[in-house]
Scaffold this active site. Structure first.
Site, PDB file in Angstrom:
ATOM      1  N   ARG A 140      -7.618  -1.317  -6.620  1.00  0.00           N
ATOM      2  CA  ARG A 140      -8.152  -0.109  -6.019  1.00  0.00           C
ATOM      3  C   ARG A 140      -7.112   1.036  -6.010  1.00  0.00           C
ATOM      4  O   ARG A 140      -7.426   2.205  -6.195  1.00  0.00           O
ATOM      5  CB  ARG A 140      -8.565  -0.470  -4.582  1.00  0.00           C
ATOM      6  CG  ARG A 140      -8.926   0.678  -3.704  1.00  0.00           C
ATOM      7  CD  ARG A 140     -10.336   1.128  -3.940  1.00  0.00           C
ATOM      8  NE  ARG A 140     -10.580   2.399  -3.274  1.00  0.00           N
ATOM      9  CZ  ARG A 140     -11.703   3.072  -3.370  1.00  0.00           C
ATOM     10  NH1 ARG A 140     -12.694   2.619  -4.093  1.00  0.00           N
ATOM     11  NH2 ARG A 140     -11.855   4.208  -2.763  1.00  0.00           N
ATOM     12  N   ASN A 151       0.806  -1.222   0.000  1.00  0.00           N
ATOM     13  CA  ASN A 151       0.000   0.000   0.000  1.00  0.00           C
ATOM     14  C   ASN A 151       0.839   1.272   0.000  1.00  0.00           C
ATOM     15  O   ASN A 151       0.307   2.371  -0.058  1.00  0.00           O
ATOM     16  CB  ASN A 151      -0.969  -0.003   1.183  1.00  0.00           C
ATOM     17  CG  ASN A 151      -2.078  -1.012   0.955  1.00  0.00           C
ATOM     18  OD1 ASN A 151      -2.248  -1.507  -0.172  1.00  0.00           O
ATOM     19  ND2 ASN A 151      -2.821  -1.351   2.002  1.00  0.00           N
ATOM     20  N   ASP A 177     -15.648  -3.288  -3.333  1.00  0.00           N
ATOM     21  CA  ASP A 177     -15.137  -4.645  -3.323  1.00  0.00           C
ATOM     22  C   ASP A 177     -15.676  -5.370  -2.108  1.00  0.00           C
ATOM     23  O   ASP A 177     -16.568  -4.874  -1.428  1.00  0.00           O
ATOM     24  CB  ASP A 177     -13.606  -4.699  -3.431  1.00  0.00           C
ATOM     25  CG  ASP A 177     -12.928  -3.983  -2.292  1.00  0.00           C
ATOM     26  OD1 ASP A 177     -13.531  -3.909  -1.214  1.00  0.00           O
ATOM     27  OD2 ASP A 177     -11.808  -3.513  -2.482  1.00  0.00           O
ATOM     28  N   ASP A 233      -6.961  -3.816   8.525  1.00  0.00           N
ATOM     29  CA  ASP A 233      -6.395  -4.921   7.740  1.00  0.00           C
ATOM     30  C   ASP A 233      -5.950  -6.089   8.617  1.00  0.00           C
ATOM     31  O   ASP A 233      -5.733  -7.191   8.098  1.00  0.00           O
ATOM     32  CB  ASP A 233      -5.197  -4.424   6.903  1.00  0.00           C
ATOM     33  CG  ASP A 233      -5.640  -3.506   5.769  1.00  0.00           C
ATOM     34  OD1 ASP A 233      -6.835  -3.497   5.442  1.00  0.00           O
ATOM     35  OD2 ASP A 233      -4.787  -2.796   5.220  1.00  0.00           O
TER      36      ASP A 233
HETATM   37  N1  EPU Z   1     -14.195   6.793   2.273  1.00  0.00           N
HETATM   38  C1  EPU Z   1     -15.257   7.554   1.858  1.00  0.00           C
HETATM   39  N2  EPU Z   1     -15.030   8.541   0.930  1.00  0.00           N
HETATM   40  C2  EPU Z   1     -13.794   8.797   0.419  1.00  0.00           C
HETATM   41  C3  EPU Z   1     -12.715   8.006   0.848  1.00  0.00           C
HETATM   42  C4  EPU Z   1     -12.934   7.002   1.789  1.00  0.00           C
HETATM   43  O1  EPU Z   1     -16.374   7.362   2.298  1.00  0.00           O
HETATM   44  O2  EPU Z   1     -13.671   9.716  -0.397  1.00  0.00           O
HETATM   45  C5  EPU Z   1     -14.430   5.740   3.282  1.00  0.00           C
HETATM   46  C6  EPU Z   1     -14.245   4.336   2.731  1.00  0.00           C
HETATM   47  O3  EPU Z   1     -15.424   3.875   2.094  1.00  0.00           O
HETATM   48  C7  EPU Z   1     -13.888   3.550   3.976  1.00  0.00           C
HETATM   49  C8  EPU Z   1     -13.097   4.548   4.805  1.00  0.00           C
HETATM   50  O4  EPU Z   1     -13.437   5.837   4.298  1.00  0.00           O
HETATM   51  O5  EPU Z   1     -15.048   3.194   4.665  1.00  0.00           O
HETATM   52  C9  EPU Z   1     -11.598   4.345   4.765  1.00  0.00           C
HETATM   53  O6  EPU Z   1     -11.130   4.400   3.450  1.00  0.00           O
HETATM   54  P1  EPU Z   1      -9.634   4.836   3.076  1.00  0.00           P
HETATM   55  O7  EPU Z   1      -9.736   5.857   1.994  1.00  0.00           O
HETATM   56  O8  EPU Z   1      -8.884   5.186   4.310  1.00  0.00           O
HETATM   57  O9  EPU Z   1      -9.039   3.485   2.518  1.00  0.00           O
HETATM   58  P2  EPU Z   1      -8.418   3.203   1.093  1.00  0.00           P
HETATM   59  O10 EPU Z   1      -7.448   4.261   0.732  1.00  0.00           O
HETATM   60  O11 EPU Z   1      -9.496   2.873   0.130  1.00  0.00           O
HETATM   61  C10 EPU Z   1      -6.365   1.886   2.063  1.00  0.00           C
HETATM   62  C11 EPU Z   1      -5.753   0.532   1.851  1.00  0.00           C
HETATM   63  C12 EPU Z   1      -6.611  -0.539   2.505  1.00  0.00           C
HETATM   64  C13 EPU Z   1      -6.744  -0.221   3.990  1.00  0.00           C
HETATM   65  C14 EPU Z   1      -7.326   1.188   4.164  1.00  0.00           C
HETATM   66  C15 EPU Z   1      -7.427   1.608   5.617  1.00  0.00           C
HETATM   67  C16 EPU Z   1      -4.694   0.811  -0.283  1.00  0.00           C
HETATM   68  C17 EPU Z   1      -4.637   0.438  -1.708  1.00  0.00           C
HETATM   69  N3  EPU Z   1      -5.670   0.269   0.427  1.00  0.00           N
HETATM   70  O12 EPU Z   1      -7.630   1.851   1.411  1.00  0.00           O
HETATM   71  O13 EPU Z   1      -5.887  -1.754   2.347  1.00  0.00           O
HETATM   72  O14 EPU Z   1      -7.607  -1.169   4.582  1.00  0.00           O
HETATM   73  O15 EPU Z   1      -6.497   2.145   3.473  1.00  0.00           O
HETATM   74  O16 EPU Z   1      -6.194   1.531   6.237  1.00  0.00           O
HETATM   75  O17 EPU Z   1      -3.854   1.549   0.215  1.00  0.00           O
HETATM   76  C18 EPU Z   1      -5.615  -4.054   2.015  1.00  0.00           C
HETATM   77  O18 EPU Z   1      -4.408  -3.824   1.856  1.00  0.00           O
HETATM   78  O19 EPU Z   1      -6.069  -5.231   2.131  1.00  0.00           O
HETATM   79  C19 EPU Z   1      -6.542  -2.935   2.081  1.00  0.00           C
HETATM   80  C20 EPU Z   1      -7.848  -3.078   1.931  1.00  0.00           C
END
Ligand code: EPU
Length: 432
Positions: free
Chosen positions: A108, A27, A132, A321
């Site tokens: 993603r 990530n 997802d 995670d």
């Molecule tokens: N959210 C919103 N609106 C937005 C952005 C996020 O509602 O504009 C919500 C999401 O739906 C979620 C929450 O905020 O409920 C957290 O989302 P976040 O943006 O922090 O997560 P992400 O960037 O989509 C990354 C990692 C995830 C990890 C999360 C939290 C990557 C590619 N993915 O996701 O990793 O769980 O941060 O730490 O960096 C994994 O590696 O298995 C994985 C899922």
């Protein structure tokens, strides 16, 4: 369809023993690859995990006009257990601005090209990555932040379209929730915007600090990395860079939970204990012993664990995670475990698969109570996402009989050489 087959006589019957070396964070590496777009010229990212997502991100950068070379870092004899890559990206002066669905839908993290494209090209068309198996994953904060910086954003035919008429300008941004992806995109847009941007309630994950460190080396002006307020003074241009990816704290944490589930002692080489303060503290409360050393840490469990309570939160809280591993652990611990999931609403789908191994999990909204101390028994189960899949393999180490985890391509996306590492620790695991 490939699967993991795990054979066990139950928890603590074949304790794990040995060391695993943890490489760079998925990530982080994927976002660092996106960040190379910000500077024309050749950037080099080292310590990149050997996973399919890196290949797909490389293809996406190529589609945007870059030349990408991905080569193995390790020597042939250690390639099986140290699968690391170096990624070299040649970024052209003129970038394409369209990220198509057939690549974006495969990971993603591809949404993280949005900020760099808006900054460099003043326009971007990035397919929506979609939801997802762990939740809906909105983009509203990414888009509203860019709008505050002067971009016009909308979704049309499944694409996020962003366009800047004049210039991208600094703004005072405040996130409703410390979203990792939104913080990264807005940060990468702000480094080339005119003037000062502040991002309040920014995510503070170590992967964001890693991105800040690379951007700073490229010439960006950023204050407050590792805090919840980022202050960015835009610059006219950035230079390409060489950067080494931070260690994967979630993979390191996974090995810590492996020691708790199977029993035994696992040395996590390169593991950064301070990135796992809360998970390691919880494992200590569960009865584990944690020893840190200059190159990592060791987690040892000699007795069956005690139940713990966890509540997932953005960093430095307990990482979502690692939540499926905590649930698997609770199902074999003594007592009643409690888990609250505050980040991804669908992550408890994992409970259904764990129940196939005999776990007793009651889910009520975003709370789960787990009646521990039961004897799990091996069964066929299915990996729905990276972490749930790996947690099922580790649960299999504590289940009597054979556990077959299908859809294991999900596991491969986060855990290079997972089976090889487990076997090196003494686990009876094979791929089929
Ligand atoms: N959210 C919103 N609106 C937005 C952005 C996020 O509602 O504009 C919500 C999401 O739906 C979620 C929450 O905020 O409920 C957290 O989302 P976040 O943006 O922090 O997560 P992400 O960037 O989509 C990354 C990692 C995830 C990890 C999360 C939290 C990557 C590619 N993915 O996701 O990793 O769980 O941060 O730490 O960096 C994994 O590696 O298995 C994985 C899922």
């Amino acid at each position: 369809m490939s699967s993991f087959r795990v054979h066990s006589q139950g928890p603590f019957t074949a304790p794990l023993s040995g060391a695993v070396e943890v490489g760079g964070a998925k990530n982080s590496a994927l976002k660092l690859m996106a960040a190379t777009l910000l500077a024309p010229g050749r950037s080099t990212i080292r310590n990149v995990p050997d996973i399919l997502d890196v290949t797909v991100m490389g293809q996406l950068l190529e589609r945007l006009g870059c030349q990408v070379r991905i080569t193995p870092e390790s020597s042939a004899d250690s390639a099986a257990t140290k699968p690391r890559l170096t990624v070299i990206v040649e970024v052209p002066a003129q970038l394409g601005h369209e990220a198509p669905y057939e690549l974006v839908r495969r990971l993603r993290a591809s949404i993280s090209v949005l900020g760099p494209l808006v900054a460099r090209c003043h326009r971007a068309s990035v397919a929506l990555p979609g939801g997802d198996a762990i939740g809906s994953r909105g983009l509203n904060m990414h888009m509203s932040g860019l709008e505050e910086m002067g971009a016009k954003c909308h979704v049309e035919h499944g694409q996020v379209i962003a366009k800047v008429d004049h210039e991208l300008r600094g703004a005072r941004l405040g996130l409703d929730f410390p979203s990792v992806g939104a913080t990264e995109n807005l940060l990468m847009a702000a480094v080339l915007a005119k003037g000062t941007t502040s991002i309040d309630n920014a995510a503070r994950e170590p992967e964001i600090a890693d991105l800040c460190s690379m951007l700073t080396k490229m010439g960006a002006q950023i204050e407050g990395a590792t805090t919840s307020t980022l202050l960015i003074e835009g610059v006219d241009s950035l230079q390409p860079v060489e950067h080494t990816t931070v260690t994967d704290r979630i993979v390191a944490g996974t090995w810590a939970f492996a020691a708790a589930l199977a029993g035994g002692s696992v040395r996590v080489v390169n593991g950064i204990a301070e990135h796992l303060d809360l998970p390691l503290d919880k494992l200590q409360r569960a009865g584990g012993e944690i020893d840190t050393d200059p190159d990592g840490f060791t987690v040892s469990f000699t007795n069956r664990p005690r139940a713990i309570e966890i509540s997932t939160l953005p960093y430095p809280g307990f990482p979502t995670d690692l939540q499926p591993f905590a649930m698997a652990l609770a199902s074999v611990s003594e007592g009643m475990g409690m888990i609250t999931e505050n980040v991804f609403e669908s992550r408890f789908m994992f409970a259904q698969e764990l129940a196939r191994l005999g776990a007793d999990v009651r889910v009520d909204g975003h709370h789960a109570s787990i009646h521990g101390g039961l004897a799990l028994s091996g069964a066929p189960v299915e990996a729905h996402d990276i972490r749930a899949g790996a947690a099922l393999v580790l649960a299999g180490l504590a289940a009597v009989g054979t556990t077959t985890v299908s859809h294991s391509h999900h596991i491969d996306r986060g855990y290079p050489a997972f089976a090889e590492h487990l076997r090196a620790l003494g686990a009876d695991v094979e791929r089929s």
